[in-house]
Scaffold this motif. Structure first.
Motif, PDB file in Angstrom:
ATOM      1  N   ARG A 165     -18.248  -9.398   1.123  1.00  0.00           N
ATOM      2  CA  ARG A 165     -18.981 -10.480   1.777  1.00  0.00           C
ATOM      3  C   ARG A 165     -20.032 -11.067   0.838  1.00  0.00           C
ATOM      4  O   ARG A 165     -20.194 -12.275   0.721  1.00  0.00           O
ATOM      5  N   ASN A 166     -20.693 -10.156   0.140  1.00  0.00           N
ATOM      6  CA  ASN A 166     -21.722 -10.607  -0.790  1.00  0.00           C
ATOM      7  C   ASN A 166     -21.125 -11.435  -1.931  1.00  0.00           C
ATOM      8  O   ASN A 166     -21.663 -12.462  -2.328  1.00  0.00           O
ATOM      9  N   GLN A 167     -20.000 -10.962  -2.449  1.00  0.00           N
ATOM     10  CA  GLN A 167     -19.354 -11.694  -3.536  1.00  0.00           C
ATOM     11  C   GLN A 167     -18.874 -13.062  -3.054  1.00  0.00           C
ATOM     12  O   GLN A 167     -18.957 -14.057  -3.790  1.00  0.00           O
ATOM     13  N   ALA A 168     -18.343 -13.078  -1.836  1.00  0.00           N
ATOM     14  CA  ALA A 168     -17.874 -14.362  -1.307  1.00  0.00           C
ATOM     15  C   ALA A 168     -19.039 -15.335  -1.141  1.00  0.00           C
ATOM     16  O   ALA A 168     -18.912 -16.528  -1.427  1.00  0.00           O
ATOM     17  N   LEU A 169     -20.180 -14.820  -0.680  1.00  0.00           N
ATOM     18  CA  LEU A 169     -21.354 -15.676  -0.545  1.00  0.00           C
ATOM     19  C   LEU A 169     -21.813 -16.186  -1.911  1.00  0.00           C
ATOM     20  O   LEU A 169     -22.199 -17.341  -2.067  1.00  0.00           O
ATOM     21  N   LEU A 170     -21.730 -15.285  -2.895  1.00  0.00           N
ATOM     22  CA  LEU A 170     -22.102 -15.683  -4.261  1.00  0.00           C
ATOM     23  C   LEU A 170     -21.176 -16.793  -4.750  1.00  0.00           C
ATOM     24  O   LEU A 170     -21.629 -17.806  -5.293  1.00  0.00           O
ATOM     25  N   ALA A 171     -19.876 -16.560  -4.541  1.00  0.00           N
ATOM     26  CA  ALA A 171     -18.913 -17.565  -4.985  1.00  0.00           C
ATOM     27  C   ALA A 171     -19.164 -18.889  -4.277  1.00  0.00           C
ATOM     28  O   ALA A 171     -19.097 -19.963  -4.886  1.00  0.00           O
ATOM     29  N   ALA A 172     -19.454 -18.785  -2.976  1.00  0.00           N
ATOM     30  CA  ALA A 172     -19.713 -20.011  -2.219  1.00  0.00           C
ATOM     31  C   ALA A 172     -20.936 -20.726  -2.764  1.00  0.00           C
ATOM     32  O   ALA A 172     -20.948 -21.953  -2.900  1.00  0.00           O
ATOM     33  N   TRP A 173     -21.971 -19.948  -3.081  1.00  0.00           N
ATOM     34  CA  TRP A 173     -23.187 -20.556  -3.608  1.00  0.00           C
ATOM     35  C   TRP A 173     -22.937 -21.202  -4.976  1.00  0.00           C
ATOM     36  O   TRP A 173     -23.410 -22.292  -5.270  1.00  0.00           O
ATOM     37  N   LEU A 174     -22.144 -20.506  -5.802  1.00  0.00           N
ATOM     38  CA  LEU A 174     -21.860 -21.049  -7.130  1.00  0.00           C
ATOM     39  C   LEU A 174     -21.086 -22.353  -7.045  1.00  0.00           C
ATOM     40  O   LEU A 174     -21.194 -23.208  -7.916  1.00  0.00           O
ATOM     41  N   HIS A 175     -20.288 -22.482  -5.966  1.00  0.00           N
ATOM     42  CA  HIS A 175     -19.480 -23.685  -5.820  1.00  0.00           C
ATOM     43  C   HIS A 175     -20.126 -24.688  -4.867  1.00  0.00           C
ATOM     44  O   HIS A 175     -19.486 -25.607  -4.410  1.00  0.00           O
ATOM     45  N   ALA A 176     -21.393 -24.472  -4.600  1.00  0.00           N
ATOM     46  CA  ALA A 176     -22.033 -25.325  -3.601  1.00  0.00           C
ATOM     47  C   ALA A 176     -22.077 -26.780  -4.043  1.00  0.00           C
ATOM     48  O   ALA A 176     -21.899 -27.682  -3.261  1.00  0.00           O
ATOM     49  N   GLU A 177     -22.309 -26.999  -5.278  1.00  0.00           N
ATOM     50  CA  GLU A 177     -22.391 -28.359  -5.786  1.00  0.00           C
ATOM     51  C   GLU A 177     -21.258 -28.580  -6.784  1.00  0.00           C
ATOM     52  O   GLU A 177     -21.067 -27.771  -7.687  1.00  0.00           O
ATOM     53  N   PRO A 178     -20.540 -29.663  -6.683  1.00  0.00           N
ATOM     54  CA  PRO A 178     -19.509 -29.928  -7.685  1.00  0.00           C
ATOM     55  C   PRO A 178     -20.146 -30.175  -9.041  1.00  0.00           C
ATOM     56  O   PRO A 178     -21.277 -30.671  -9.117  1.00  0.00           O
ATOM     57  N   PRO A 179     -19.451 -29.797 -10.109  1.00  0.00           N
ATOM     58  CA  PRO A 179     -20.042 -29.986 -11.445  1.00  0.00           C
ATOM     59  C   PRO A 179     -20.336 -31.453 -11.708  1.00  0.00           C
ATOM     60  O   PRO A 179     -19.531 -32.327 -11.390  1.00  0.00           O
ATOM     61  N   VAL A 180     -21.487 -31.683 -12.249  1.00  0.00           N
ATOM     62  CA  VAL A 180     -21.904 -33.059 -12.533  1.00  0.00           C
ATOM     63  C   VAL A 180     -21.218 -33.526 -13.812  1.00  0.00           C
ATOM     64  O   VAL A 180     -21.240 -32.840 -14.836  1.00  0.00           O
ATOM     65  N   GLU A 181     -20.615 -34.679 -13.720  1.00  0.00           N
ATOM     66  CA  GLU A 181     -19.932 -35.202 -14.898  1.00  0.00           C
ATOM     67  C   GLU A 181     -20.952 -35.735 -15.890  1.00  0.00           C
ATOM     68  O   GLU A 181     -21.831 -36.522 -15.529  1.00  0.00           O
TER      69      GLU A 181
END
Lengths: 431, 155
Positions: free
Chosen positions: B133-149
């Motif tokens: 669950r913690n890893q999934a939350l981390l992954a979700a947080w890391l993907h929260a914003e799309p990479p800025v071009e």
């Protein structure tokens, strides 16, 4: 102004020169309507929609379905319809080639200015118009009062109409899924020729109105969907009434790398409780606290309806491209939806205020967690159901809207000489 | 029941704002639970048999020899045998006694370990769920914003 499902707005009237072609023994007339569709099936969203529209028109008209499909020319009865197959099917590879070319031309800036070269037009029409040549003879023989064309890319059908019955009014069911194709000027003549355009969703209606610049010709007809009370009587045995999250994917159980499978895995890992029910193409898996129990695949629409009816949230990772039928059903059951932001379903969630949409895995998880809260879920549930019931909830309303959009409203409902005994409402046709 | 209207657009914006300040931290280990005592699910029948049969006879019983000349001969031979082998037999009896006591101790220990393993299995499972669950939350947080071009990245 776009014609809306509650009947307000403008309705297109039939042309004065449209002559009724069928007459009952008592002298009452029933118009003849020809529905031109590349395929006559009900497995896909577009196919199902066309069948429902034809069924609605069959309430007051003799509906002849003309399609190039089949292995040879044939005429046969199909429920309340008469099916004319010319046996010259459009090859899927030609459709794929056309779609690829549209994408390529648009990307290169070719054909988007309204000046498509003749040569480009020929390339786009390759394999599309020839299969419809035999349909012109069928139309000439039928001489329908109205023609309904399925698909805004169906230039072959338009040419058959122009050749055989050029003065007959045309209604178009655009089935507009791809914005690029809709904007492509090569297919503009069909949009211009149509007296009325029938959109299945409010979002599609808005896109069409913007495209043709004449909202009065666009009619939002919705779809004949309703929440079945029996689905609420007993929950699915694998997941019960646990307030679960229902995740709908298009991946198989073994295809762990598919996008929807990856997202489904993230959901069940991030949300160990309540249970997460994941529907794949070959199974239904319930995950709770890291443990899995697997059941049979969701094959029947009644199984899906029961799952949706008892879920706290419906997450449709690959909603239907035309009008997101599963999402509409979810709203009708009062179950909020979570859908991808770049989809027709997101427009549904936005307009209905009955769900949330995501553009990243993070937003997907947060949205689900937010909807597991009772107050948020209840608010979106009420709003979504209200919208879905107004736009989709009744068969009578759908029939009324289709008849109004096709200029058949007010026609005689008595059965015509070519009618088969009615066995149910148009909703049941092909369901 | 009346419900208040909720605008999904505004709700999503608030949700994004809330998660923009999310900070991920490693999950602190939970207090390990103590082993449960007194719950032994063992089968005592084998140990009971040992307790009943470990004691060997320490002398020859005349009634085992029978009557008559043959009985007297067997009795004499039996007494002679126990007199010669008596020390060995007593030591062997002590040895068997020790083995029975060791078996008792080992079985008790096995029961404790079985219970402990079951507890550890449960703890590992709960831990895996929490970690996932913690890893999934981390992954979700890391993907929260799309990479800025970055404009410089464009060809």
């Amino acid at each position: 102004m776009i014609s809306v499902p509650d009947g307000r707005g403008s309705h297109t009237q039939p042309r004065p020169d449209a002559q009724p072609s069928a007459t009952t023994g008592s002298g009452t007339s029933r118009p003849v309507v020809a529905v031109l569709t590349t395929r006559w099936e009900s497995g896909s969203e577009p196919g199902w929609a066309i069948r429902q529209i034809a069924g609605a028109m069959a309430c007051v008209a003799d509906v002849h379905v003309v399609t190039p499909q089949g292995t040879g020319p044939s005429v046969r009865a199909d429920g309340v319809f008469t099916l004319h197959e010319t046996g010259t099917p459009v090859r899927p590879v030609d459709e794929l080639s056309r779609d690829t070319l549209i994408g390529a031309f648009t990307g290169a800036g070719v054909g988007t200015t309204g000046r498509v070269d003749l040569q480009l037009g020929r390339i786009l029409d390759r394999g599309q118009t020839q299969p419809w040549e035999a349909a012109a003879a069928v139309l000439a023989e039928l001489h329908p009062d109205r023609v309904v064309v399925a698909g805004h890319l169906n230039m072959g059908a338009l040419r058959a109409v122009d050749r055989a019955v050029p003065d007959v009014p045309v209604s178009l069911v655009p089935l507009a899924v791809d914005a690029l194709a809709l904007a492509f000027p090569h297919f503009g003549p069909l949009l211009d020729r149509a007296e009325s355009l029938l959109a299945l969703s409010e979002a599609e209606a808005a896109v069409l109105a913007a495209r043709i610049g004449d909202p009065a010709r666009v009619h939002w007809i919705g779809a004949p969907l309703a929440a079945n009370p029996s689905s609420r009587s007993e929950p699915n045995t694998w997941v019960g009434d646990t307030g679960y999250v229902l995740v709908l994917t298009d991946a198989s159980t073994d295809d762990g790398n598919a996008e929807s499978a990856v997202l489904a895995r993230s959901i069940r890992l991030a949300i160990p409780d309540p249970p997460v029910g994941i529907s794949t193409t070959d199974g239904f898996h319930v995950w709770h606290e890291g443990r899995r129990s697997s059941g049979w695949p969701v094959e029947r629409s009644s199984d899906l309806a029961r799952l949706i009816a008892w879920a706290a949230v419906t997450v449709d990772l690959r909603p239907g491209p035309l009008f997101a039928r599963r999402c509409v059903e979810s709203l009708l059951y009062g179950t909020p939806i979570v859908v991808p932001s770049a989809s027709r379903a997101a427009d549904l969630a936005r307009r209905s205020r009955g769900g949330l949409w995501y553009s990243s895995p993070g937003e997907l998880i947060w949205s689900i967690e937010a909807l597991l809260g009772a107050s948020t879920r209840t608010a979106l549930s009420v709003q979504g159901r209200r919208y879905a019931e107004a736009g989709y909830g009744t068969t009578d309303g759908f029939v009324r809207r289709v008849l109004a959009a096709t200029g058949l409203a007010g026609r005689d409902r008595s059965p015509g000489p070519r009618d088969r005994p009615a066995t149910g409402s148009p909703v049941a046709v092909g369901a | 029941m009346a419900t208040s209207e909720l605008d999904p657009e505004q709700f999503l914006e608030a949700l994004r704002e809330h998660h923009r300040v999310l900070r991920w931290e490693p999950l602190p280990p939970d207090e390990p639970s103590r082993p449960l005592g007194g719950e032994q699910a063992r089968n005592r029948s084998a140990l009971a048999y040992l307790h009943q049969h470990w004691t060997l006879p320490d002398r020859f019983h005349d009634e085992d020899a029978g009557n008559g000349l043959k009985g007297r001969l067997i009795g004499a031979f039996g007494r002679l045998t126990y007199r010669v082998l008596g020390r060995y037999l007593r030591e062997e009896r002590e040895l068997l006694g020790h083995m029975v006591r060791i078996s008792e101790t080992l079985e008790h220990r096995c029961d404790e370990l079985t219970v402990r393993i079951a507890e550890l299995n449960g703890e590992v499972l709960r831990r895996q769920v929490a970690e996932a669950r913690n890893q999934a939350l981390l992954a979700a947080w890391l993907h929260a914003e799309p990479p800025v071009e970055d404009a410089n990245d464009r060809p």
